[in-house]
Enzyme design. Structure first.
Site, PDB file in Angstrom:
ATOM      1  N   CYS A 172       0.869  -1.186   0.000  1.00  0.00           N
ATOM      2  CA  CYS A 172       0.000   0.000   0.000  1.00  0.00           C
ATOM      3  C   CYS A 172       0.903   1.231   0.000  1.00  0.00           C
ATOM      4  CB  CYS A 172      -0.965  -0.034   1.185  1.00  0.00           C
ATOM      5  SG  CYS A 172      -0.169   0.030   2.805  1.00  0.00           S
ATOM      6  N   ASN A 223       2.366   1.426   4.382  1.00  0.00           N
ATOM      7  CA  ASN A 223       2.694   0.153   5.045  1.00  0.00           C
ATOM      8  C   ASN A 223       2.417   0.208   6.549  1.00  0.00           C
ATOM      9  OD1 ASN A 223       5.623  -2.015   5.515  1.00  0.00           O
ATOM     10  ND2 ASN A 223       3.514  -2.588   5.174  1.00  0.00           N
ATOM     11  N   CYS A 282      -1.259   0.664   7.470  1.00  0.00           N
ATOM     12  CA  CYS A 282      -2.701   0.380   7.617  1.00  0.00           C
ATOM     13  C   CYS A 282      -3.104  -0.837   6.778  1.00  0.00           C
ATOM     14  CB  CYS A 282      -3.542   1.583   7.218  1.00  0.00           C
ATOM     15  SG  CYS A 282      -3.269   3.043   8.254  1.00  0.00           S
ATOM     16  N   ARG A 283      -3.248  -0.646   5.473  1.00  0.00           N
ATOM     17  CA  ARG A 283      -3.856  -1.693   4.654  1.00  0.00           C
ATOM     18  C   ARG A 283      -2.950  -2.896   4.413  1.00  0.00           C
ATOM     19  NH1 ARG A 283      -5.211   2.216  -0.129  1.00  0.00           N
ATOM     20  NH2 ARG A 283      -3.321   3.125   0.776  1.00  0.00           N
ATOM     21  N   SER A 284      -1.702  -2.670   3.998  1.00  0.00           N
ATOM     22  CA  SER A 284      -0.891  -3.839   3.630  1.00  0.00           C
ATOM     23  C   SER A 284      -0.478  -4.691   4.830  1.00  0.00           C
ATOM     24  CB  SER A 284       0.317  -3.449   2.769  1.00  0.00           C
ATOM     25  OG  SER A 284       1.206  -2.583   3.424  1.00  0.00           O
ATOM     26  N   ASP A 286      -8.453   3.554   1.484  1.00  0.00           N
ATOM     27  CA  ASP A 286      -7.464   3.958   2.486  1.00  0.00           C
ATOM     28  C   ASP A 286      -8.194   4.434   3.741  1.00  0.00           C
ATOM     29  OD1 ASP A 286      -5.444   5.018   3.961  1.00  0.00           O
ATOM     30  OD2 ASP A 286      -4.640   6.294   2.371  1.00  0.00           O
TER      31      ASP A 286
HETATM   32  P1  4NP Z   1      -1.722   2.804   4.173  1.00  0.00           P
HETATM   33  O1  4NP Z   1      -2.376   4.131   4.781  1.00  0.00           O
HETATM   34  O2  4NP Z   1      -1.212   3.174   2.808  1.00  0.00           O
HETATM   35  O3  4NP Z   1      -2.875   1.872   4.119  1.00  0.00           O
HETATM   36  O4  4NP Z   1      -0.635   2.387   5.147  1.00  0.00           O
HETATM   37  C1  4NP Z   1      -1.726   5.360   4.847  1.00  0.00           C
HETATM   38  C2  4NP Z   1      -0.814   5.601   5.844  1.00  0.00           C
HETATM   39  C3  4NP Z   1      -0.196   6.833   5.930  1.00  0.00           C
HETATM   40  C4  4NP Z   1      -0.494   7.815   5.003  1.00  0.00           C
HETATM   41  C5  4NP Z   1      -1.396   7.570   3.991  1.00  0.00           C
HETATM   42  C6  4NP Z   1      -2.007   6.338   3.913  1.00  0.00           C
HETATM   43  N1  4NP Z   1       0.134   9.072   5.104  1.00  0.00           N
HETATM   44  O5  4NP Z   1      -0.227   9.983   4.320  1.00  0.00           O
HETATM   45  O6  4NP Z   1       1.005   9.263   5.956  1.00  0.00           O
END
Ligand code: 4NP
Length: 161
Positions: free
Chosen positions: A18, A21, A23-25, A133
């Site tokens: 994602c 790294n 939340c989703r992945s 997200d």
């Molecule tokens: P992820 O979520 O891609 O599912 O880990 C996010 C985590 C952090 C951010 C965006 C999405 N960020 O903008 O910091």
């Protein structure tokens, strides 16, 4: 050459990617490990982000909480950024959304070992859909994430098993 009595193991190696790294992945990795374990399928799994903002950090506390509610402790996971070498280490790399799929395509070497797919392409009827997200949303979004990645994990295990 294999020593007598040894068998070749062919554990599929899967990477989930994602943006951050955190939340989703990590949840996709956790759900896949969980479903593979329930099915008795030996796998290698990891996750990474296309971005580098959270490198070295544990998963978001809301991601840790939803995983724990489903029996998986991901507090020890550490975010890392995807590397070109990952395309040789893994059999299959899954992007959680289309932006990350595009980023991975730009990073991929020519003729990589890894296949590259969108994660929800594994779920019949959800082809082409992103895992949304949840980072800027509320706790309920993480339940949606868990449901999506678990659906994909079950479909993947059925396909690999
Ligand atoms: P992820 O979520 O891609 O599912 O880990 C996010 C985590 C952090 C951010 C965006 C999405 N960020 O903008 O910091």
């Amino acid at each position: 050459m294999l020593a007598r009595g040894m068998t070749l193991t062919t554990r599929p190696a899967l990477l989930f990617v994602c943006l951050g790294n955190i939340c989703r992945s990590p949840l996709a990795e956790a759900a896949f490990r969980l479903e593979a374990g329930l099915a008795g399928l030996a796998v290698e799994a990891d996750s990474a982000g296309t971005g580098d903002w959270h490198v070295g950090n544990p998963p978001d506390l809301r991601a840790q909480a939803v995983a724990l509610r489903h029996g998986v402790d991901i507090s020890g996971y550490q975010a890392r950024q995807v590397q070109p070498a990952d395309f040789e280490r893994f059999d299959w790399i899954f992007a959680l959304d289309l932006d990350n799929l595009s980023a991975l395509r730009r990073l991929a070497p020519t003729a990589p070992r890894a296949r590259l797919s969108l994660l929800l392409d594994m779920v019949p009827g959800r082809e082409g859909e992103p895992v949304a997200d949840p980072y800027f949303g509320n706790d309920a979004g993480f339940d949606v994430t868990w449901r999506d990645v678990s659906d994909a994990a079950r479909a993947l295990v059925a396909r690999l098993g």
